[in-house]
Design an enzyme around this catalytic site. Sequence first.
Site, mmCIF file in Angstrom:
data_model
loop_
_atom_site.group_PDB
_atom_site.id
_atom_site.type_symbol
_atom_site.label_atom_id
_atom_site.label_comp_id
_atom_site.label_asym_id
_atom_site.label_seq_id
_atom_site.Cartn_x
_atom_site.Cartn_y
_atom_site.Cartn_z
ATOM 1 N N ASP A 147 -8.271 35.780 40.239
ATOM 2 C CA ASP A 147 -9.514 36.118 39.553
ATOM 3 C C ASP A 147 -10.296 37.105 40.400
ATOM 4 O OD1 ASP A 147 -9.091 34.459 37.340
ATOM 5 O OD2 ASP A 147 -10.038 32.734 38.286
ATOM 6 N N ASP A 161 -8.589 36.738 30.886
ATOM 7 C CA ASP A 161 -9.615 35.900 30.260
ATOM 8 C C ASP A 161 -10.456 36.714 29.281
ATOM 9 O OD1 ASP A 161 -8.696 33.940 32.057
ATOM 10 O OD2 ASP A 161 -10.278 34.391 33.508
#
Length: 183
Positions: A147, A161
């Site tokens: 991330d 995402d």
Amino acid sequence: MTGSADSRAPGSGGTVVNAADHIGARVRPRLFLLAFAVAVSAVLIDQGTKALALSRLSEQARIPLLGDWLGLQLAFNPGTVMSLGSGSTWLITLIAAAASVGLLIASARARTAGWAVVIGLIWGGAVGNLLDRLFAPPGFGVGHVTDFLAYGNLFIGNLADVIIGIGVGLGLLLYLRQGKTRA
């Protein structure tokens, strides 16, 4: 007698009915290829940005993009959104793999270009994160998702995402639009 692919539907006046159409499982090659192309593009964008983040960002320093609202900071997530389920990475991997297979099947059954794009976006985002779970450290099936998009102090996510979110949003819009045209 006709073959298994064609049959006379009772009460159809002798009209030939394709069994695949009857059960709603007809594959539309152009729509499948559209969904597949969108999914592959999403995976390439996701994996490319993750590779860039791994080479350029650190876990300690945040690079602000929009003040404190959005920044870049490297993180490794064993769970889902906001690290939920971080103790069950293997289970999340199985669910992601099953979802990816389900989205493959759905892409073969897409009825419109809009739905093919929606399915392709969600499928590509799911596969992008699944690849991390399968091949990133600490090991196969329990890898942590890379991330790098820091949303204030709420959580850190990635482009997979975002792509999934866009797909879900577009899907909701298509669904609502279809409901209005039926009424």
